[in-house]
Write a protein that holds these residues in place. Structure first.
Motif, PDB file in Angstrom:
ATOM      1  N   GLU A 194       0.680  -1.114   0.012  1.00 23.02           N
ATOM      2  CA  GLU A 194       0.062  -0.170   0.102  1.00 23.02           C
ATOM      3  C   GLU A 194       0.988   1.274  -0.025  1.00 23.02           C
ATOM      4  O   GLU A 194       0.466   2.316  -0.319  1.00 23.02           O
ATOM      5  CB  GLU A 194      -1.195  -0.066   1.165  1.00 23.02           C
ATOM      6  N   HIS A 195       2.165   1.108   0.554  1.00 23.04           N
ATOM      7  CA  HIS A 195       2.985   2.329   0.576  1.00 23.04           C
ATOM      8  C   HIS A 195       3.809   2.600  -0.854  1.00 23.04           C
ATOM      9  O   HIS A 195       4.274   3.685  -1.112  1.00 23.04           O
ATOM     10  CB  HIS A 195       4.093   1.989   1.479  1.00 23.04           C
ATOM     11  N   TYR A 196       3.380   1.812  -1.664  1.00 21.15           N
ATOM     12  CA  TYR A 196       4.060   1.929  -3.178  1.00 21.15           C
ATOM     13  C   TYR A 196       2.933   2.308  -4.160  1.00 21.15           C
ATOM     14  O   TYR A 196       3.191   2.170  -5.418  1.00 21.15           O
ATOM     15  CB  TYR A 196       4.677   0.523  -3.558  1.00 21.15           C
ATOM     16  N   ILE A 197       1.862   2.686  -3.711  1.00 21.40           N
ATOM     17  CA  ILE A 197       0.758   3.154  -4.525  1.00 21.40           C
ATOM     18  C   ILE A 197       0.466   4.655  -4.312  1.00 21.40           C
ATOM     19  O   ILE A 197      -0.050   5.165  -3.121  1.00 21.40           O
ATOM     20  CB  ILE A 197      -0.562   2.183  -4.490  1.00 21.40           C
ATOM     21  N   ARG A 255       0.751  15.028  -5.395  1.00 18.68           N
ATOM     22  CA  ARG A 255       1.850  14.944  -4.420  1.00 18.68           C
ATOM     23  C   ARG A 255       2.496  13.863  -4.222  1.00 18.68           C
ATOM     24  O   ARG A 255       3.675  13.739  -3.828  1.00 18.68           O
ATOM     25  CB  ARG A 255       1.132  15.655  -3.440  1.00 18.68           C
ATOM     26  N   GLU A 256       1.778  12.763  -3.909  1.00 21.17           N
ATOM     27  CA  GLU A 256       2.468  11.322  -3.551  1.00 21.17           C
ATOM     28  C   GLU A 256       3.118  10.933  -4.716  1.00 21.17           C
ATOM     29  O   GLU A 256       4.216  10.266  -4.503  1.00 21.17           O
ATOM     30  CB  GLU A 256       1.249  10.312  -3.213  1.00 21.17           C
ATOM     31  N   TRP A 257       2.884  11.075  -5.791  1.00 27.19           N
ATOM     32  CA  TRP A 257       3.267  10.621  -7.267  1.00 27.19           C
ATOM     33  C   TRP A 257       4.689  11.509  -7.488  1.00 27.19           C
ATOM     34  O   TRP A 257       5.685  10.829  -7.644  1.00 27.19           O
ATOM     35  CB  TRP A 257       2.397  10.920  -8.387  1.00 27.19           C
ATOM     36  N   LEU A 258       4.759  12.792  -7.175  1.00 27.26           N
ATOM     37  CA  LEU A 258       5.979  13.460  -7.106  1.00 27.26           C
ATOM     38  C   LEU A 258       6.960  12.904  -6.001  1.00 27.26           C
ATOM     39  O   LEU A 258       8.221  13.039  -6.193  1.00 27.26           O
ATOM     40  CB  LEU A 258       5.813  14.681  -7.137  1.00 27.26           C
ATOM     41  N   GLY A 259       6.298  12.493  -4.742  1.00 25.76           N
ATOM     42  CA  GLY A 259       7.254  12.145  -3.866  1.00 25.76           C
ATOM     43  C   GLY A 259       7.808  10.797  -4.084  1.00 25.76           C
ATOM     44  O   GLY A 259       8.900  10.696  -3.656  1.00 25.76           O
ATOM     45  N   MET A 260       7.181   9.827  -4.828  1.00 26.18           N
ATOM     46  CA  MET A 260       7.651   8.654  -5.336  1.00 26.18           C
ATOM     47  C   MET A 260       8.622   8.978  -6.304  1.00 26.18           C
ATOM     48  O   MET A 260       9.899   8.260  -6.276  1.00 26.18           O
ATOM     49  CB  MET A 260       6.631   7.701  -6.023  1.00 26.18           C
ATOM     50  N   PHE A 261       8.685  10.030  -7.242  1.00 23.19           N
ATOM     51  CA  PHE A 261       9.800  10.346  -8.012  1.00 23.19           C
ATOM     52  C   PHE A 261      11.104  10.916  -7.161  1.00 23.19           C
ATOM     53  O   PHE A 261      12.172  10.558  -7.434  1.00 23.19           O
ATOM     54  CB  PHE A 261       9.337  11.583  -9.013  1.00 23.19           C
ATOM     55  N   LEU A 292     -10.683  -2.657  -8.758  1.00 24.19           N
ATOM     56  CA  LEU A 292      -9.465  -3.201  -9.281  1.00 24.19           C
ATOM     57  C   LEU A 292      -8.903  -2.479 -10.162  1.00 24.19           C
ATOM     58  O   LEU A 292      -7.541  -2.276 -10.330  1.00 24.19           O
ATOM     59  CB  LEU A 292      -9.752  -4.605  -9.406  1.00 24.19           C
ATOM     60  N   VAL A 293      -9.399  -2.140 -11.358  1.00 23.43           N
ATOM     61  CA  VAL A 293      -8.841  -1.275 -12.373  1.00 23.43           C
ATOM     62  C   VAL A 293      -8.226  -0.041 -11.904  1.00 23.43           C
ATOM     63  O   VAL A 293      -7.203   0.389 -12.615  1.00 23.43           O
ATOM     64  CB  VAL A 293     -10.133  -1.042 -13.592  1.00 23.43           C
ATOM     65  N   GLU A 294      -8.904   0.678 -11.289  1.00 20.89           N
ATOM     66  CA  GLU A 294      -8.349   1.885 -10.429  1.00 20.89           C
ATOM     67  C   GLU A 294      -7.111   1.801  -9.731  1.00 20.89           C
ATOM     68  O   GLU A 294      -6.262   2.382  -9.940  1.00 20.89           O
ATOM     69  CB  GLU A 294      -9.374   2.760  -9.630  1.00 20.89           C
ATOM     70  N   LEU A 295      -7.042   0.506  -9.046  1.00 19.98           N
ATOM     71  CA  LEU A 295      -5.873   0.401  -8.310  1.00 19.98           C
ATOM     72  C   LEU A 295      -4.849  -0.025  -9.298  1.00 19.98           C
ATOM     73  O   LEU A 295      -3.528   0.543  -8.960  1.00 19.98           O
ATOM     74  CB  LEU A 295      -6.093  -0.971  -7.265  1.00 19.98           C
ATOM     75  N   ILE A 296      -4.954  -0.909 -10.304  1.00 19.02           N
ATOM     76  CA  ILE A 296      -4.013  -1.000 -11.221  1.00 19.02           C
ATOM     77  C   ILE A 296      -3.103  -0.122 -11.964  1.00 19.02           C
ATOM     78  O   ILE A 296      -2.096   0.134 -12.259  1.00 19.02           O
ATOM     79  CB  ILE A 296      -4.619  -2.211 -12.064  1.00 19.02           C
ATOM     80  N   VAL A 297      -4.444   0.935 -12.157  1.00 13.38           N
ATOM     81  CA  VAL A 297      -3.888   2.265 -12.826  1.00 13.38           C
ATOM     82  C   VAL A 297      -2.796   2.942 -11.821  1.00 13.38           C
ATOM     83  O   VAL A 297      -1.848   3.620 -12.364  1.00 13.38           O
ATOM     84  CB  VAL A 297      -5.011   3.123 -13.252  1.00 13.38           C
ATOM     85  N   LYS A 298      -3.252   3.097 -10.713  1.00 13.59           N
ATOM     86  CA  LYS A 298      -2.253   3.717  -9.774  1.00 13.59           C
ATOM     87  C   LYS A 298      -0.995   3.239  -9.489  1.00 13.59           C
ATOM     88  O   LYS A 298      -0.121   3.685  -9.598  1.00 13.59           O
ATOM     89  CB  LYS A 298      -3.113   3.798  -8.333  1.00 13.59           C
ATOM     90  N   GLN A 334       4.586   2.988 -10.593  1.00 16.51           N
ATOM     91  CA  GLN A 334       5.843   2.249 -11.124  1.00 16.51           C
ATOM     92  C   GLN A 334       6.398   3.107 -12.135  1.00 16.51           C
ATOM     93  O   GLN A 334       7.722   2.909 -12.383  1.00 16.51           O
ATOM     94  CB  GLN A 334       5.215   0.766 -11.596  1.00 16.51           C
ATOM     95  N   PHE A 335       5.764   3.502 -13.223  1.00 13.01           N
ATOM     96  CA  PHE A 335       6.344   4.403 -14.135  1.00 13.01           C
ATOM     97  C   PHE A 335       7.347   5.614 -13.691  1.00 13.01           C
ATOM     98  O   PHE A 335       8.349   5.755 -14.107  1.00 13.01           O
ATOM     99  CB  PHE A 335       5.259   4.951 -15.021  1.00 13.01           C
ATOM    100  N   ILE A 336       6.747   6.498 -12.450  1.00 11.89           N
ATOM    101  CA  ILE A 336       7.343   7.495 -12.207  1.00 11.89           C
ATOM    102  C   ILE A 336       8.661   7.034 -11.379  1.00 11.89           C
ATOM    103  O   ILE A 336       9.567   7.796 -11.275  1.00 11.89           O
ATOM    104  CB  ILE A 336       6.698   8.397 -11.337  1.00 11.89           C
ATOM    105  N   ALA A 337       8.324   5.947 -10.746  1.00 16.11           N
ATOM    106  CA  ALA A 337       9.604   5.437  -9.885  1.00 16.11           C
ATOM    107  C   ALA A 337      10.847   4.953 -10.803  1.00 16.11           C
ATOM    108  O   ALA A 337      11.878   5.145 -10.599  1.00 16.11           O
ATOM    109  CB  ALA A 337       9.165   4.144  -9.238  1.00 16.11           C
ATOM    110  N   ILE A 338      10.573   4.251 -11.778  1.00 14.70           N
ATOM    111  CA  ILE A 338      11.487   3.885 -13.006  1.00 14.70           C
ATOM    112  C   ILE A 338      12.100   5.050 -13.507  1.00 14.70           C
ATOM    113  O   ILE A 338      13.301   4.999 -13.768  1.00 14.70           O
ATOM    114  CB  ILE A 338      10.824   2.927 -14.019  1.00 14.70           C
ATOM    115  N   MET A 339      11.356   5.923 -13.832  1.00 19.89           N
ATOM    116  CA  MET A 339      11.915   7.372 -14.400  1.00 19.89           C
ATOM    117  C   MET A 339      12.820   7.969 -13.394  1.00 19.89           C
ATOM    118  O   MET A 339      13.911   8.339 -13.716  1.00 19.89           O
ATOM    119  CB  MET A 339      10.735   8.220 -14.638  1.00 19.89           C
ATOM    120  N   GLY A 340      12.563   8.020 -12.108  1.00 19.02           N
ATOM    121  CA  GLY A 340      13.198   8.329 -11.031  1.00 19.02           C
ATOM    122  C   GLY A 340      14.549   7.776 -10.840  1.00 19.02           C
ATOM    123  O   GLY A 340      15.624   8.246 -10.821  1.00 19.02           O
ATOM    124  N   ASN A 341      14.610   6.276 -10.927  1.00 17.92           N
ATOM    125  CA  ASN A 341      15.712   5.644 -10.620  1.00 17.92           C
ATOM    126  C   ASN A 341      16.726   5.855 -11.947  1.00 17.92           C
ATOM    127  O   ASN A 341      17.881   6.196 -11.858  1.00 17.92           O
ATOM    128  CB  ASN A 341      15.491   4.078 -10.763  1.00 17.92           C
TER     129      ASN A 341
END
Length: 668
Positions: A323-326, A331-337, A419-425, A430-437
């Motif tokens: 749940e912490h990886y979603i 704001r949370e999205w940029l925080g993940m980046f 469930l679709v909404e969860l997968i989209v999140k 995942q996309f922004i985390a890969i970009m950050g890495n």
């Protein structure tokens, strides 16, 4: 089939088993998947029984001989119920029985049942026959007589109920269950009370059978107590999710549930006044017994049952971590980046150290350990600094997705929409985390290589090493694809290890034990010891998972060296850093085609890392909940529609979550 029925007419009692077995063989289709033939055969049997009273009488007599001359208790109490034996003992027993089968005992209905349904796939075609077809056949069999359960079978079922009741009381008082039942000490255990009530009921029932009088007691109170037992199991599960669970605890709970369900079924069958559920209950029990008898020697079933328990133990805690990886909002999205960018910086240094270790030409084992420590300590530093490695997310979020599935058999659009909404999140996080890495690992690695050449007067890697690193990025020729898949497996295992240690910390109460340790209290003080315990509770799994993941990455090449196999790992973040080292080594004299192929190799490696780890984690999480991957099929079309309608949702998070928008609208 008619020949089998004719053979039963005036047949001696000693031939009952052979005659009934021959009749079942006549009904059985050649292929277990041919349910239509089985249905037609059973309907043909119903027709023959209706047309020929002698056949009806003969079949009833043969069945009575089988039921009346055998002991039925073991069939009801043992077949289809988990035995109280560990994994290795269960495997040894089944292997031994397959190599040297036990001789069937004709005095036990359990063994007779196995002789009647001796095909391993009998349960498949029997399950496909509709209930109404079974009901019609039973009606034809009892056409000219009044149905009454025979006295001997009722007594055998009562004895089975007594055995099951005693086992429920015994398992319910296991110390592990009592420790995980918060209210067990305050209230009398329903597991014990049901046994007292059952003993009284059985005594009254037997007296009524002997005196041939009506039973002045019923099983309603026992049913209520069994429902209370089921509720108690639910409370224990909830308590265990908060405080940790062990395989043995989960095993005890599953055995309890199976015993309670079997006892409830038998109580319905011994009811002097059959209820409308009598027929369906009997058929359900019959099919369960056939399947269990067919699968009694299956090694796969033993492994499946035990691995499901282990998977459930670790994935429950992995789902909470996931749940912490979603990211819900922008704001949370940029925080993940930012967290992923921090990890990218650290990985740039880790990639530099790995190449330096390789340059040292250490002995193979020492080199592999050094690689593993570089990875493991680096990943621990990433966690300590609250940064994120993108590829670790799928192993965590897969359990969350499995936990969000609608109930089995549900076709609710709302459940799948959530469930679709969860997968989209998950996808956009995942996309922004890969970009950050990647976007930080490449420039950091490039900067380190340029600083190395500037201050030391030589390139960080020579052209030969640059060629090797570039070759490693090729999916097939450089084995980038299979090596990335190996890394994906290690990512999956790291997620399981994290869940295992998180659960271990809770179940063994490590935080409280650390906080109460006398030596730590003297050295650190009571407050700091308590803070250390809380830290261990929330971080032990992540620290262990990161360290083991690093060691697995480092030791893979050494294992390949020992086995003479080209084993290695490819990780997207390290591969992107290696591509930057190559660019610095050739002084940026890379053609655009080679650069593009290198970036494509990095992308393919990343996709393989994510796909393998996510698929394995999702399969494990679904298996732990006894769900099938086929239940996810409706999601494919819904995800495609969502992507066609709003593709940006898969990459960019909204400024605020939908629930926040809804709340704001309602407030306005």
């Amino acid at each position: 089939m008619e020949h089998c029925l004719q053979a039963m007419v005036d047949a001696p009692a000693s031939t009952a088993l052979e005659n009934v077995r021959a009749l079942i063989g006549a009904i059985r289709p050649k292929q277990a998947s041919d349910s239509a033939t089985a249905i037609n055969n059973l309907r043909a049997l119903s027709f023959l029984l209706e047309q020929h009273p002698a056949y009806r009488e003969a079949l009833r007599t043969q069945l009575d001989q089988l039921m009346g001359n055998t002991r039925q208790v073991q069939l009801y109490t043992d077949t289809g119920i988990l035995s109280n034996e560990p994994l290795l003992a269960g495997l040894r027993r089944r292997i031994g029985e397959r190599l040297l089968p036990i001789k069937p005992r004709p005095e036990l209905l359990k063994d007779v049942f196995g002789l009647l349904f001796d095909r391993k796939d009998d349960y498949l075609w029997l399950t496909e026959i509709p209930y109404q077809v079974w009901a019609d056949m039973c009606h034809s069999l009892m056409l000219d007589v009044e149905f009454r359960p025979d006295r001997y079978s009722q007594l055998q079922r009562l004895e089975a109920i007594q055995v099951l009741s005693c086992r429920i009381a015994t398992i319910g008082l296991e110390p592990e269950l009592v420790q995980n039942s918060p209210d067990m000490a305050r209230f009398e255990s329903p597991f014990v009370r049901q046994n007292v009530e059952t003993q009284s009921f059985i005594e009254n029932y037997r007296n009524a059978l002997v005196a041939e009088t009506e039973l002045d007691d019923d099983q309603k109170q026992i049913m209520v107590l069994l429902d209370q037992c089921t509720e108690q199991i639910g409370r224990i599960r909830k308590h265990a999710l908060r405080h940790g669970v062990s395989v043995s605890l989960t095993y005890h709970l599953l055995r309890l549930e199976q015993h309670i369900e079997r006892m409830q079924t038998l109580l319905e069958l011994v009811d002097p006044v059959p209820s409308p559920n009598w027929g369906p209950s009997l058929l359900r029990l019959f099919l369960q017994l056939v399947q269990a008898e067919n699968r009694k020697h299956s090694l796969r079933d033993v492994l499946r049952e035990n691995t499901e328990l282990l998977a459930l133990q670790v994935t429950e805690h992995a789902s909470h971590t996931g749940e912490h990886y979603i990211a819900e909002s922008r704001r949370e999205w940029l925080g993940m980046f930012r967290a992923a960018a921090g990890a990218g910086i650290i990985v740039g240094f880790m990639a530099l150290l790995k190449i330096l270790i390789a340059k040292a030409h250490l002995p193979p084992l020492i080199e592999a350990i050094a690689f593993g420590l570089n990875y493991g300590i680096g990943f621990i530093i990433v966690h300590l600094l609250h940064c994120t490695i993108a590829t670790k997310q799928p192993a965590m979020t897969a359990a969350t997705i499995a936990a969000t599935l609608p109930p089995p058999g549900s076709k609710s659009v709302e459940g799948y929409s959530a469930l679709v909404e969860l997968i989209v999140k998950v996808a956009r996080t995942q996309f922004i985390a890969i970009m950050g890495n990647v976007l930080l690992a490449m420039p950091v690695a490039l900067g380190l290589a340029l600083l190395w050449s500037h201050y030391l007067g030589e390139p960080f890697i020579n052209l030969d090493k640059a060629g090797v690193l570039l070759h490693d990025l090729r999916p097939l020729e450089g084995l980038g694809l299979p090596h990335a898949a190996i890394a994906g497996v290690w990512l999956f295992l790291a997620g399981l290890i994290s869940g295992y240690y998180d659960n271990k910390a809770l179940y063994h109460r490590l935080p409280e034990r650390i906080a109460a340790h006398p030596l730590l209290n003297r050295l650190l003080g009571e407050h700091r010891s308590w803070k250390l315990g809380r830290y261990v509770e929330h971080n032990l799994g992540a620290l262990a998972g990161n360290f083991y993941f690093g060691m697995m990455l480092g030791l893979t090449g050494f294992v390949g060296f020992l086995l003479g196999l080209p084993l290695d790992i490819r990780h997207i973040t390290f591969s992107s850093a290696n591509l930057a080292f190559v660019a610095a080594a050739v002084d940026f004299n890379l053609s655009w085609q080679i650069a593009l192929l290198g970036l494509a190799g990095v992308a393919i490696i990343g996709a393989t890392n994510l796909t393998v780890s996510f698929t394995l984690a999702l399969w494990t999480a679904m298996r732990s909940r006894q769900r099938l991957l086929s239940e996810l099929k409706p999601l494919l079309g819904m995800l495609l529609k969502h992507f066609m309608r709003r593709p940006q949702d898969f990459f960019i998070a909204p400024r605020q979550p939908k629930n926040s928008e809804t709340t704001a609208g309602e407030s306005a």
